[in-house]
Motif scaffolding. Structure first.
Motif, mmCIF file in Angstrom:
data_model
loop_
_atom_site.group_PDB
_atom_site.id
_atom_site.type_symbol
_atom_site.label_atom_id
_atom_site.label_comp_id
_atom_site.label_asym_id
_atom_site.label_seq_id
_atom_site.Cartn_x
_atom_site.Cartn_y
_atom_site.Cartn_z
ATOM 1 N N ALA A 142 0.828 -1.210 0.000
ATOM 2 C CA ALA A 142 0.000 0.000 0.000
ATOM 3 C C ALA A 142 0.864 1.263 0.000
ATOM 4 O O ALA A 142 0.537 2.248 -0.667
ATOM 5 C CB ALA A 142 -0.943 -0.006 1.206
ATOM 6 N N LEU A 143 1.970 1.243 0.733
ATOM 7 C CA LEU A 143 2.855 2.405 0.764
ATOM 8 C C LEU A 143 3.538 2.630 -0.582
ATOM 9 O O LEU A 143 3.737 3.770 -1.006
ATOM 10 C CB LEU A 143 3.897 2.253 1.873
ATOM 11 N N VAL A 144 3.884 1.543 -1.267
ATOM 12 C CA VAL A 144 4.510 1.667 -2.588
ATOM 13 C C VAL A 144 3.499 2.188 -3.603
ATOM 14 O O VAL A 144 3.804 3.081 -4.400
ATOM 15 C CB VAL A 144 5.111 0.310 -3.044
ATOM 16 N N VAL A 145 2.287 1.659 -3.561
ATOM 17 C CA VAL A 145 1.243 2.082 -4.482
ATOM 18 C C VAL A 145 0.866 3.538 -4.214
ATOM 19 O O VAL A 145 0.631 4.322 -5.133
ATOM 20 C CB VAL A 145 0.008 1.160 -4.398
ATOM 21 N N GLY A 146 0.796 3.897 -2.946
ATOM 22 C CA GLY A 146 0.485 5.264 -2.544
ATOM 23 C C GLY A 146 -1.002 5.502 -2.389
ATOM 24 O O GLY A 146 -1.820 4.650 -2.740
ATOM 25 N N PRO A 147 -1.337 6.673 -1.873
ATOM 26 C CA PRO A 147 -2.756 6.993 -1.650
ATOM 27 C C PRO A 147 -3.474 7.210 -2.973
ATOM 28 O O PRO A 147 -2.837 7.472 -3.996
ATOM 29 C CB PRO A 147 -2.690 8.285 -0.836
#
Length: 153
Positions: A142-147
């Protein structure tokens, strides 16, 4: 810990992190004082959101929830505070009753999903470790994909 207790605790944690994230959003977007609340509480909420979804799938299998109940359980994590309502609804309908059906000395698993749950329940420390690793891995993704990116503006 019973399925009922586990689900109640994770649903409450999801509600608390939602409230903290909303507070962080007020500080960032309304008072324009700090972004720290969104950064800290956003991460905390993301971790608890993922944990809630994993616990929902675990109980979906163990408690023999219908597809509708399982999907509604997952969707209840999206709007703020709905997980507490969903947990109470399941409780009132008796869908959180009993112990771990697939646990040690429990029923024999009959599907691949039940075999995975039974394996985890037979080894509680391993189950916790697998859960922590799964939450960390999914949080990393999720952090790699981002908000989500706003298309407005």
């Amino acid at each position: 810990m019973t399925p009922r207790t586990l689900y109640r605790r994770i649903a409450l944690a999801e509600v608390v992190t939602w409230a903290l994230l909303l507070l962080g959003m007020v500080l960032k977007y309304v008072t324009r004082t700090t972004e720290l609340g969104v950064k800290v509480f956003g991460l905390a909420h993301g971790v608890v959101f993922i944990a809630f979804c994993l616990v929902t799938v675990l109980l979906w299998v163990n408690q023999r929830w219908t597809v509708r109940e399982g999907l509604l359980g997952l969707l209840s994590a999206v709007p703020p505070f709905l997980t507490a309502w969903w947990e109470r609804r399941l409780e009132r309908r008796g869908r959180l009753e009993g112990g771990w059906r697939l646990g040690r000395d429990g029923e024999q698993p009959t599907s691949p999903a039940e075999r995975i749950v039974a394996t985890l329940l037979a080894r509680p420390l391993m189950a916790v470790a697998v859960g922590v690793v799964a939450v960390l891995a999914l949080t990393g993704v999720a952090l790699v994909v981002g908000p989500p990116v706003s298309t407005q503006g």
